[in-house]
Design a protein around this motif. Sequence first.
Motif, PDB file in Angstrom:
ATOM      1  N   GLU A   1       0.780  -1.243   0.000  1.00  0.00           N
ATOM      2  CA  GLU A   1       0.000   0.000   0.000  1.00  0.00           C
ATOM      3  C   GLU A   1       0.809   1.288   0.000  1.00  0.00           C
ATOM      4  OE1 GLU A   1      -0.645  -2.452   2.396  1.00  0.00           O
ATOM      5  OE2 GLU A   1      -2.273  -3.336   1.223  1.00  0.00           O
ATOM      6  N   GLU A   2       2.115   1.216   0.379  1.00  0.00           N
ATOM      7  CA  GLU A   2       2.862   2.466   0.508  1.00  0.00           C
ATOM      8  C   GLU A   2       4.351   2.263   0.276  1.00  0.00           C
ATOM      9  OE1 GLU A   2       1.713   3.523   4.473  1.00  0.00           O
ATOM     10  OE2 GLU A   2       3.360   2.415   5.368  1.00  0.00           O
ATOM     11  N   VAL A   3       4.983   3.360  -0.079  1.00  0.00           N
ATOM     12  CA  VAL A   3       6.438   3.418  -0.217  1.00  0.00           C
ATOM     13  C   VAL A   3       6.921   4.439   0.806  1.00  0.00           C
ATOM     14  CG1 VAL A   3       8.354   4.033  -1.749  1.00  0.00           C
ATOM     15  CG2 VAL A   3       6.372   2.787  -2.655  1.00  0.00           C
ATOM     16  N   VAL A   4       7.901   4.033   1.614  1.00  0.00           N
ATOM     17  CA  VAL A   4       8.411   4.892   2.680  1.00  0.00           C
ATOM     18  C   VAL A   4       9.855   5.262   2.359  1.00  0.00           C
ATOM     19  CG1 VAL A   4       8.908   5.070   5.151  1.00  0.00           C
ATOM     20  CG2 VAL A   4       6.917   3.746   4.364  1.00  0.00           C
ATOM     21  N   MET A   5      10.116   6.557   2.296  1.00  0.00           N
ATOM     22  CA  MET A   5      11.465   7.061   2.038  1.00  0.00           C
ATOM     23  C   MET A   5      11.967   7.735   3.308  1.00  0.00           C
ATOM     24  SD  MET A   5      10.854   8.639  -1.775  1.00  0.00           S
ATOM     25  CE  MET A   5       9.401   9.553  -1.259  1.00  0.00           C
ATOM     26  N   LEU A   6      13.135   7.294   3.770  1.00  0.00           N
ATOM     27  CA  LEU A   6      13.776   7.882   4.945  1.00  0.00           C
ATOM     28  C   LEU A   6      14.981   8.679   4.494  1.00  0.00           C
ATOM     29  CD1 LEU A   6      13.740   4.715   7.225  1.00  0.00           C
ATOM     30  CD2 LEU A   6      12.103   6.611   7.236  1.00  0.00           C
ATOM     31  N   PHE A   7      15.077   9.922   4.922  1.00  0.00           N
ATOM     32  CA  PHE A   7      16.178  10.796   4.544  1.00  0.00           C
ATOM     33  C   PHE A   7      16.962  11.184   5.789  1.00  0.00           C
ATOM     34  CE2 PHE A   7      12.954  11.350   1.308  1.00  0.00           C
ATOM     35  CZ  PHE A   7      13.687  11.302   0.139  1.00  0.00           C
TER      36      PHE A   7
ATOM     37  N   PRO B   1       2.324   3.591  -4.079  1.00  0.00           N
ATOM     38  CA  PRO B   1       3.153   3.046  -5.161  1.00  0.00           C
ATOM     39  C   PRO B   1       2.953   3.794  -6.488  1.00  0.00           C
ATOM     40  CG  PRO B   1       2.205   1.254  -3.894  1.00  0.00           C
ATOM     41  CD  PRO B   1       1.568   2.529  -3.408  1.00  0.00           C
ATOM     42  N   PHE B   2       1.747   4.289  -6.746  1.00  0.00           N
ATOM     43  CA  PHE B   2       1.493   5.055  -7.966  1.00  0.00           C
ATOM     44  C   PHE B   2       2.285   6.362  -7.961  1.00  0.00           C
ATOM     45  CE2 PHE B   2      -2.286   2.404  -7.464  1.00  0.00           C
ATOM     46  CZ  PHE B   2      -2.339   1.796  -8.723  1.00  0.00           C
ATOM     47  N   ALA B   3       2.270   7.054  -6.823  1.00  0.00           N
ATOM     48  CA  ALA B   3       3.048   8.287  -6.697  1.00  0.00           C
ATOM     49  C   ALA B   3       4.542   7.979  -6.787  1.00  0.00           C
ATOM     50  CB  ALA B   3       2.718   9.002  -5.388  1.00  0.00           C
ATOM     51  N   ALA B   4       4.962   6.824  -6.248  1.00  0.00           N
ATOM     52  CA  ALA B   4       6.374   6.434  -6.320  1.00  0.00           C
ATOM     53  C   ALA B   4       6.803   6.220  -7.765  1.00  0.00           C
ATOM     54  CB  ALA B   4       6.616   5.167  -5.497  1.00  0.00           C
TER      55      ALA B   4
ATOM     56  N   LEU C   1       9.890  11.153 -12.862  1.00  0.00           N
ATOM     57  CA  LEU C   1      10.334  12.542 -12.766  1.00  0.00           C
ATOM     58  C   LEU C   1      11.823  12.633 -12.449  1.00  0.00           C
ATOM     59  CD1 LEU C   1       7.347  14.082 -10.782  1.00  0.00           C
ATOM     60  CD2 LEU C   1       8.066  14.724 -13.088  1.00  0.00           C
ATOM     61  N   LEU C   2      12.287  11.828 -11.491  1.00  0.00           N
ATOM     62  CA  LEU C   2      13.706  11.837 -11.133  1.00  0.00           C
ATOM     63  C   LEU C   2      14.569  11.364 -12.305  1.00  0.00           C
ATOM     64  CD1 LEU C   2      13.592  10.497  -7.475  1.00  0.00           C
ATOM     65  CD2 LEU C   2      14.128  12.827  -8.228  1.00  0.00           C
ATOM     66  N   GLY C   3      14.106  10.350 -13.025  1.00  0.00           N
ATOM     67  CA  GLY C   3      14.837   9.883 -14.201  1.00  0.00           C
ATOM     68  C   GLY C   3      15.001  10.983 -15.234  1.00  0.00           C
ATOM     69  N   ASN C   4      13.938  11.756 -15.458  1.00  0.00           N
ATOM     70  CA  ASN C   4      14.004  12.869 -16.407  1.00  0.00           C
ATOM     71  C   ASN C   4      14.955  13.956 -15.932  1.00  0.00           C
ATOM     72  OD1 ASN C   4      12.158  11.594 -18.077  1.00  0.00           O
ATOM     73  ND2 ASN C   4      10.408  12.722 -17.271  1.00  0.00           N
TER      74      ASN C   4
END
Length: 110
Positions: free
Chosen positions: A42-48, A73-76, A82-85
Amino acid sequence: MATKTPPTTEIQGDTAGMKIKWDDSNMKSAYANVCNVTSTREEVVMLFGMNQAWNRGQKDVTIQLTDRIVISPFAAKRLSMLLGNVVTEYEKRFGTLNIDAGTAGGQAKK
């Protein structure tokens, strides 16, 4: 550090004609040199966070985590595109980024 407010964006597709206005009145800026990503169905968690000790031979390294971003996951997938571009455009302008383990700071190669 000066910030640039993104322009109003017009969305294409199902929401044609919709305009997005970016409200940055509550935005904060943070620097991170470390990112870790985990996911569930259901989610992707990014820790910075920050690694402030880059000594070779260290057995233990403490990363000071500062921010956690949770997205679908859709937003991920959209973020990945976007990051690839952004990276592709960066490398066109400044040269290929070398991210080999032995590279100090991931310097661009010319």
